[in-house]
Design an enzyme around this catalytic site. Structure first.
Site, PDB file in Angstrom:
ATOM      1  NE  ARG A  74      -3.879   0.382   0.761  1.00 38.63           N
ATOM      2  CZ  ARG A  74      -4.819   0.057  -0.147  1.00 38.63           C
ATOM      3  NH1 ARG A  74      -4.869   0.665  -1.318  1.00 38.63           N
ATOM      4  NH2 ARG A  74      -5.692  -0.895   0.117  1.00 38.63           N
ATOM      5  NE  ARG A 100      -3.079  -4.684  -6.289  1.00 44.93           N
ATOM      6  CZ  ARG A 100      -3.835  -3.920  -5.523  1.00 44.93           C
ATOM      7  NH1 ARG A 100      -3.364  -2.796  -5.029  1.00 44.93           N
ATOM      8  NH2 ARG A 100      -5.078  -4.247  -5.236  1.00 44.93           N
ATOM      9  CG  HIS A 170      -2.898   2.628  -7.931  1.00 44.70           C
ATOM     10  ND1 HIS A 170      -2.943   3.550  -6.917  1.00 44.70           N
ATOM     11  CD2 HIS A 170      -4.093   2.012  -7.920  1.00 44.70           C
ATOM     12  CE1 HIS A 170      -4.121   3.481  -6.330  1.00 44.70           C
ATOM     13  NE2 HIS A 170      -4.840   2.559  -6.917  1.00 44.70           N
ATOM     14  CG  ASP A 215     -12.508   5.318  -7.219  1.00 41.79           C
ATOM     15  OD1 ASP A 215     -11.782   5.328  -8.225  1.00 41.79           O
ATOM     16  OD2 ASP A 215     -12.755   4.294  -6.553  1.00 41.79           O
ATOM     17  CD  GLU A 274      -4.944   5.149  -9.658  1.00 42.59           C
ATOM     18  OE1 GLU A 274      -5.223   4.093 -10.235  1.00 42.59           O
ATOM     19  OE2 GLU A 274      -5.560   5.558  -8.655  1.00 42.59           O
TER      20      GLU A 274
END
Ligand code: BG6
Length: 302
Positions: A74, A100, A170, A215, A274
């Site tokens: 994270r 990832r 990201h 978002d 991103e």
């Protein structure tokens, strides 16, 4: 088989420029030193830090991040592939794809001699990935560290049929306070909001200022962006190619509290802008074909 860092150093290490050790959770980590310094975990080929000289760090890491096989890190720069966000038709598959969650291999490290060091990492399809995404692929991810940080993901189709994928870098950029930053470069671009949760396309005319959970997936945009942060006296410039979407994300109060690998207050000091090819901007790759997505991150003092 866990990677042997001694062997990695003897195969790829460059004195004073590129060095492997074990980082958090005992995971193999590469430190790259050019005009700037970066750390990259082989788990996810995940850049966890970048800093140019004495400037404040470019990226934020969550103090509560996991560092464990099979779990995402994270903060820093997660690489999302072969899908970005939730899987389109199977919600049991992990969000943001498989790359990832996997340990990548080192394919080379180059010192180009002008304050720039470059490391390449590769990942190929395995029985585990084919079970979750039935395609044969190879990824080559190159991280270049100089005065700026440059990341480049090449996706190769190694099967006899075409495939489509989505992907993203990201990055969690460090900001002084999310409530006082602006993002430019997406004026007039249509976006979908996962917070609103419809397929409707919205647009805004001016720079983006966040005032709650955000978002957004901006579609059909190849524009560069800037994060303007008066509290840190800097701009972060994001230039990109091979990308037709840009995602802007901050979880704000409630979602940050729900995320167990993220501190309750950490949302104030970060923003994700991103570089992506998200749903609606899928990449179609013919057999033998390749696609490269690239982003360059530079901090500019005000
Ligand atoms: C963003 C998505 O890119 O990543 C959000 O648009 C998501 O919907 C966020 O919540 C974080 O994802 P994750 O899987 O790392 O918690």
């Amino acid at each position: 088989m866990p990677m042997d860092t001694e062997k990695l150093n003897s195969d790829f290490g460059i004195e004073g420029k590129a060095y492997f050790d074990r980082g958090r959770g005992g995971l193999p980590r590469l430190t790259l030193r050019g005009a700037g310094t970066a750390e990259v975990y082989l788990h996810g080929a995940h850049v966890t830090s970048f800093r140019h000289g004495d400037e404040p760090p470019l990226l934020r890491m969550s103090a509560q991040s996991n560092f464990a096989p099979g779990l995402p890190i994270r903060g820093g720069i997660p690489v999302c592939f072969p899908w970005f966000g939730a899987h389109p038709d199977n919600e049991e598959l992990p969000i943001h794809g498989l790359a990832r969650l996997m340990e990548w291999e080192v394919s080379g490290i180059d010192d180009t001699g002008n304050g720039t060091v470059s490391a390449s990492f590769s990942l190929e399809s395995t029985p585990w990935t084919r079970k979750r995404w039935p395609a044969d692929f190879r990824l080559e991810y190159t991280v270049t560290v100089g005065e700026e940080l440059d990341v480049r993901l090449e996706v190769l189709n190694r099967q006899k049929q075409a495939f489509d994928f989505t992907c993203a870098f990201h990055p969690y950029f460090a900001v002084s306070d999310i409530r006082n930053v602006r993002v430019t470069g997406l004026e007039g671009v249509g976006y979908r909001s996962k917070v609103i949760g419809s397929d409707e396309l919205f647009t805004e005319d001016g720079p983006i200022e966040l005032a709650g959970e955000t978002d957004r997936t901006y579609l059909d945009t190849t524009s560069d962006c800037e994060i303007i942060d008066p509290g840190m006296n800097r701009w972060i410039r994001i230039s990109k190619s091979g990308s037709r979407s840009t995602v802007v994300w901050n979880p704000w109060v409630d979602k940050a509290e729900r995320m167990e690998d993220f501190g309750d207050e950490e949302w104030t000091g970060m923003i994700c802008v991103e570089t992506a090819n998200a749903r609606g901007n899928e990449v179609h790759l013919e057999p033998g074909g390749s696609h490269t997505m690239r982003a360059t991150y530079r901090t500019v003092p005000m």
